[in-house]
Design a protein around this motif. Structure first.
Motif, PDB file in Angstrom:
ATOM      1  N   LYS A  16      15.132   9.983  44.244  1.00 23.36           N
ATOM      2  CA  LYS A  16      15.305  11.319  43.674  1.00 23.36           C
ATOM      3  C   LYS A  16      15.460  12.407  44.727  1.00 23.36           C
ATOM      4  O   LYS A  16      16.013  13.462  44.446  1.00 23.36           O
ATOM      5  N   ARG A  41       0.693  11.498  36.219  1.00 22.27           N
ATOM      6  CA  ARG A  41       1.959  10.779  36.232  1.00 22.27           C
ATOM      7  C   ARG A  41       2.798  11.223  37.418  1.00 22.27           C
ATOM      8  O   ARG A  41       2.898  12.416  37.723  1.00 22.27           O
ATOM      9  N   SER A  42       3.403  10.262  38.107  1.00 22.50           N
ATOM     10  CA  SER A  42       4.221  10.562  39.274  1.00 22.50           C
ATOM     11  C   SER A  42       5.465  11.346  38.865  1.00 22.50           C
ATOM     12  O   SER A  42       6.084  11.064  37.840  1.00 22.50           O
ATOM     13  N   SER A  43       5.820  12.326  39.678  1.00 29.16           N
ATOM     14  CA  SER A  43       7.026  13.109  39.406  1.00 29.16           C
ATOM     15  C   SER A  43       8.284  12.359  39.828  1.00 29.16           C
ATOM     16  O   SER A  43       9.393  12.755  39.475  1.00 29.16           O
ATOM     17  N   LEU A  44       8.111  11.266  40.573  1.00 28.41           N
ATOM     18  CA  LEU A  44       9.251  10.496  41.055  1.00 28.41           C
ATOM     19  C   LEU A  44       9.469   9.218  40.271  1.00 28.41           C
ATOM     20  O   LEU A  44      10.606   8.769  40.102  1.00 28.41           O
ATOM     21  N   GLN A  45       8.388   8.599  39.794  1.00 28.03           N
ATOM     22  CA  GLN A  45       8.480   7.358  39.036  1.00 28.03           C
ATOM     23  C   GLN A  45       7.682   7.521  37.751  1.00 28.03           C
ATOM     24  O   GLN A  45       6.455   7.507  37.767  1.00 28.03           O
ATOM     25  N   ASP A  46       8.379   7.662  36.641  1.00 27.74           N
ATOM     26  CA  ASP A  46       7.737   7.991  35.371  1.00 27.74           C
ATOM     27  C   ASP A  46       6.750   6.926  34.899  1.00 27.74           C
ATOM     28  O   ASP A  46       5.850   7.217  34.110  1.00 27.74           O
ATOM     29  N   ASP A  47       6.936   5.686  35.362  1.00 30.21           N
ATOM     30  CA  ASP A  47       6.066   4.607  34.888  1.00 30.21           C
ATOM     31  C   ASP A  47       4.820   4.442  35.755  1.00 30.21           C
ATOM     32  O   ASP A  47       4.012   3.546  35.509  1.00 30.21           O
ATOM     33  N   PHE A  49       1.381   6.259  37.902  1.00 27.54           N
ATOM     34  CA  PHE A  49       0.456   7.375  38.085  1.00 27.54           C
ATOM     35  C   PHE A  49       0.025   7.384  39.549  1.00 27.54           C
ATOM     36  O   PHE A  49      -0.044   6.336  40.196  1.00 27.54           O
ATOM     37  N   ASP A 128      -7.807   8.198  33.633  1.00 29.99           N
ATOM     38  CA  ASP A 128      -6.501   7.595  33.954  1.00 29.99           C
ATOM     39  C   ASP A 128      -6.492   6.773  35.237  1.00 29.99           C
ATOM     40  O   ASP A 128      -5.420   6.452  35.745  1.00 29.99           O
ATOM     41  N   ARG A 131      -4.322   3.631  35.353  1.00 24.71           N
ATOM     42  CA  ARG A 131      -2.871   3.767  35.284  1.00 24.71           C
ATOM     43  C   ARG A 131      -2.244   3.860  36.669  1.00 24.71           C
ATOM     44  O   ARG A 131      -1.024   3.828  36.802  1.00 24.71           O
TER      45      ARG A 131
END
Length: 241
Positions: A16, A41-47, A49, A128, A131
């Motif tokens: 990204k 949740r990561s801003s680069l990889q949605d799946d 954390f 979380d 996750r």
């Protein structure tokens, strides 16, 4: 030093932000305390954390462009560095964290056994946490949650420090006993969340510690916020401020 932080021409390489160049000036800030650690949740990889560390109590800060500007400062800090004393339990955890493989982790996953110990003494109750990449393994095993509940009580810690079969868990229990009321703030918060979850009740909020209201309720609050005292600190400004 991290290559990205040391080189003015460094560029990011993830999908990204590929090609994004490092800012010309980097600011380094030092803190004395970690206030909280949470998973978002990561801003680069949605799946995925990632853990976010919130610090407070700034010690110092400085800005630089290239590594040569940091060299002298770094050398001075190393020369003034004091050796930190560690307990026997801490020595066990450090050695196991740095080990490439152990009898109970023959595949060679450094830090995995210590991460499990952290789950048992408090991280199990961090929002979380499971996750985060690599932590799912501990959520899939019910035993970690059961042990975490046992470790909330001093009696459980005492028993684990004496008889627990896993060396990391045994050392972690002893370390927490050694710390007593001086445990890191983040860990204490997680353990409070655990006690709340286990008991099914809400932990009452602490009342402000201070001299009580010393100014009129409609006058500006002494803390300097600009709000009225009755809205900002109705019980008086805490001594910690």
């Amino acid at each position: 030093m991290c290559p990205f932080l040391s080189s003015q021409g460094a560029r990011l390489g993830d999908d990204k932000r590929r090609g994004t160049r490092r800012e010309e000036t980097v600011q380094v800030v030092g803190y004395s305390r970690t206030k909280s650690v949470e998973a978002f949740r990561s801003s680069l990889q949605d799946d995925l954390f990632v853990l976010h560390f919130l610090h407070n109590k700034v010690i110092d800060s400085f800005s630089y462009s290239g590594p040569e500007e940091v060299k002298e400062r770094y050398e001075d800090l190393l020369a003034a560095e004091l050796r930190i004393g560690i307990s026997a339990a801490e020595k066990v955890l450090i050695d196991r964290f740095n080990a490439m493989s152990t009898p109970d982790e023959p595949t060679g996953d450094p830090g995995a056994v210590v991460a499990g110990a952290a789950v048992m003494i408090g991280a199990n109750f961090a929002p979380d946490i499971f996750r985060v990449q690599g932590m799912q393994r501990f959520d899939d095993r019910d035993s970690y949650g059961l042990i975490a509940r046992q470790f909330l009580e001093r009696s459980g810690l005492t028993e684990a420090a004496a008889t627990f079969p896993d060396a990391s868990g045994k050392a972690a229990a002893q370390w927490l006993l050694d710390k007593g009321d001086d445990a890191p703030a983040v860990l204490s918060l997680w353990r409070d969340l655990g006690k709340q979850r286990v008991s099914g009740r809400t932990i009452p909020k602490q009342r402000p510690v201070g001299p009580g209201r010393s100014v009129g309720k409609n006058t500006p609050c002494p803390c300097g916020s600009g709000r009225k005292a009755r809205r900002c600190h109705p019980a008086g400004v805490p001594e910690s401020l």
